[in-house]
Design a protein around this motif. Structure first.
Motif, mmCIF file in Angstrom:
data_model
loop_
_atom_site.group_PDB
_atom_site.id
_atom_site.type_symbol
_atom_site.label_atom_id
_atom_site.label_comp_id
_atom_site.label_asym_id
_atom_site.label_seq_id
_atom_site.Cartn_x
_atom_site.Cartn_y
_atom_site.Cartn_z
ATOM 1 N N ILE A 73 28.468 -2.063 -55.883
ATOM 2 C CA ILE A 73 29.169 -1.168 -54.969
ATOM 3 C C ILE A 73 30.200 -0.393 -55.785
ATOM 4 N N GLU A 74 30.122 0.935 -55.740
ATOM 5 C CA GLU A 74 31.118 1.780 -56.400
ATOM 6 C C GLU A 74 32.105 2.240 -55.342
ATOM 7 N N TYR A 75 33.365 1.942 -55.539
ATOM 8 C CA TYR A 75 34.352 2.207 -54.503
ATOM 9 C C TYR A 75 35.295 3.326 -54.912
ATOM 10 N N GLY A 76 35.766 4.049 -53.895
ATOM 11 C CA GLY A 76 36.679 5.164 -54.126
ATOM 12 C C GLY A 76 38.122 4.706 -54.173
ATOM 13 N N SER A 77 39.023 5.639 -54.010
ATOM 14 C CA SER A 77 40.445 5.355 -54.145
ATOM 15 C C SER A 77 40.909 4.307 -53.140
ATOM 16 N N SER A 78 41.697 3.357 -53.623
ATOM 17 C CA SER A 78 42.265 2.332 -52.741
ATOM 18 C C SER A 78 43.650 2.741 -52.251
ATOM 19 N N GLN A 79 43.988 4.026 -52.425
ATOM 20 C CA GLN A 79 45.321 4.497 -52.050
ATOM 21 C C GLN A 79 45.353 5.155 -50.685
ATOM 22 N N GLN A 80 44.184 5.395 -50.081
ATOM 23 C CA GLN A 80 44.192 6.097 -48.802
ATOM 24 C C GLN A 80 42.984 5.716 -47.958
ATOM 25 N N GLY A 81 43.113 5.937 -46.653
ATOM 26 C CA GLY A 81 42.003 5.748 -45.725
ATOM 27 C C GLY A 81 41.564 4.304 -45.580
ATOM 28 N N GLU A 82 40.284 4.126 -45.236
ATOM 29 C CA GLU A 82 39.725 2.797 -44.975
ATOM 30 C C GLU A 82 39.770 1.918 -46.218
ATOM 31 N N SER A 83 39.534 2.537 -47.398
ATOM 32 C CA SER A 83 39.571 1.749 -48.634
ATOM 33 C C SER A 83 40.938 1.130 -48.854
ATOM 34 N N ALA A 84 41.995 1.892 -48.531
ATOM 35 C CA ALA A 84 43.353 1.358 -48.674
ATOM 36 C C ALA A 84 43.584 0.197 -47.710
#
Length: 408
Positions: A73-84
């Protein structure tokens, strides 16, 4: 637990890490060997952050039975949105906040685990959970890649034994080192591709890093820039300029790559690219394909930008074929892998003539001559010109379908 089995796993990790085995194969091989050594694993995953223009990092998953739906799994920024939200509700975020390196949760004895992903593990039959963070030193970090994270679960009724926990703690250090080694190689490749272009990156990583090492070759040259960029940048709000450049650069660069070309340099709003092929006609055809792709993308892009109330423009393009030197130029401590030669100056002059003749694309007479007769019929002469800094006058051509006034 047989210590010789653990020693075998450590030796295997050393060998695989040095050989550059992929992270997925490392994870699968490691977990299979742990099972064979008597460690009752049911689920496991590990991850590291990375340096990538799109992804913040990669997760590698394993389960004892059945296929993992997505092994990576390649994940995007953990600074915003659902990932955060997901990151901030994780065990690892809690551990970092408390400066801890380990967390164990005997979820089989907890009615409702505090963390959402542990609730899921419990519902799927897991009884015990161990999370580990192995931190890198400042000298061993690259960007956000400063820790190796891993989590391990079992469905054994009594959870992990103390012997199993000790074995996991001992072995995961080697797994982290092997995965870090492979991930660093991937980062180097990504950075080289992003900043140098695929072909130049391939040559540099193959060892072509000596100053003055250059190859004499024939190539189709592409130089493009934005119509009216100076006027737009003078009148648009400052925070609109970078998004605009990114939008149009994405259209130009993706078109070049899809047609088999390589982008060598971004110069403000300008793009220098090459198309190479032993057959000149094939290289010219690839450049023309990129131009067609670009016009389609620009139509969609400009519709979107106008609907948003953002500045919209067009791309001026010059194409030429000629001999260049392709390689390293610079000092001992700062090199640029690029093309040089009179043909590079010539293609930029051709592109600048687009403004004078009110066309979006111009090609040189040598480019036209390299095309098969059938494709040459699609060209229309716009006249003979003496280009600044070019020793000879030459005929320039545009594409018949673009002779109409360019779209704004």
């Amino acid at each position: 637990m047989d210590d010789s089995k653990l020693v075998e796993i450590e030796a295997w990790l050393d060998t695989q890490g040095l050989s550059g085995t992929s992270e997925t194969d490392l994870m699968n091989g490691f977990c299979a060997r742990c099972l064979d050594a008597g460690i009752r694993l049911e689920r496991a995953n590990c991850f590291v952050d990375t340096l990538h223009p799109i992804y913040e990092g990669r997760v590698f998953l394993w389960r004892r039975e059945g296929q993992v739906e997505r092994a990576i799994i390649e994940y995007g920024s953990s600074q915003q949105g659902e990932s955060a939200d997901n990151w901030q509700s994780s065990t690892f975020y809690r551990m970092l906040q408390r400066n801890e390196d380990e967390m164990r949760q005997f979820i089989g004895q907890i009615d409702t685990p505090e963390f959402r992903h542990l609730v899921t593990l419990k519902s799927e039959g897991c009884t015990d959970y161990l999370a580990l963070i192995h931190r890198f030193s400042n000298e061993g970090s690259i960007g956000e890649m400063d820790c190796f994270y891993s989590q391990w679960s079992t469905d054994a009724p009594d959870g992990f034994s103390e012997e199993e926990l000790a074995a996991i703690r001992r072995l995961v250090r080697g797994l982290g080192l092997a995965i870090k080694c492979t991930s660093l190689s991937r980062i180097v490749q990504t950075l080289a591709d992003v900043y140098l272009g695929h072909d130049a990156a391939r040559r540099v990583l193959a060892g072509r890093i000596n100053r003055g090492a250059a190859e004499r070759m024939e190539a189709v040259l592409w130089y493009s820039d934005l119509r009216g960029y100076t006027r737009i940048s003078d009148t648009a709000a400052p925070d609109e300029i970078i998004p605009m450049l990114n939008d149009y650069a994405e259209a130009v660069i993706s078109s070049i790559h899809e047609a088999g070309g390589d982008v060598l340099k971004l110069i403000g709003d300008g793009t220098l690219a090459i198309f190479t092929n032993p057959r000149s006609a094939a290289a010219c055809a690839a450049a023309l394909k990129a131009e067609r792709l670009l016009r389609k993308k620009l139509k969609i892009l400009n519709q979107r930008r106008r609907a948003e109330g953002s500045p919209a423009t067009d791309v001026y393009l010059g194409m030429h074929i000629g001999e260049v030197f392709y390689g390293n130029i610079g000092s001992d401590t700062r090199l640029d892998f690029t093309v040089v030669g009179p043909a590079v100056n010539e293609v930029s002059r051709i592109a600048s003539m687009c403004r004078s003749v009110d066309q979006t694309v111009l090609v040189s007479d040598s480019f036209a001559a390299a095309l098969p007769a059938k494709k040459r019929q699609a060209l229309v002469s716009v006249g003979r010109f003496a280009l600044r800094g070019v020793g000879r006058a030459q005929d320039l051509f545009t594409l018949e379908r673009t002779v109409a006034k360019p779209a704004g």
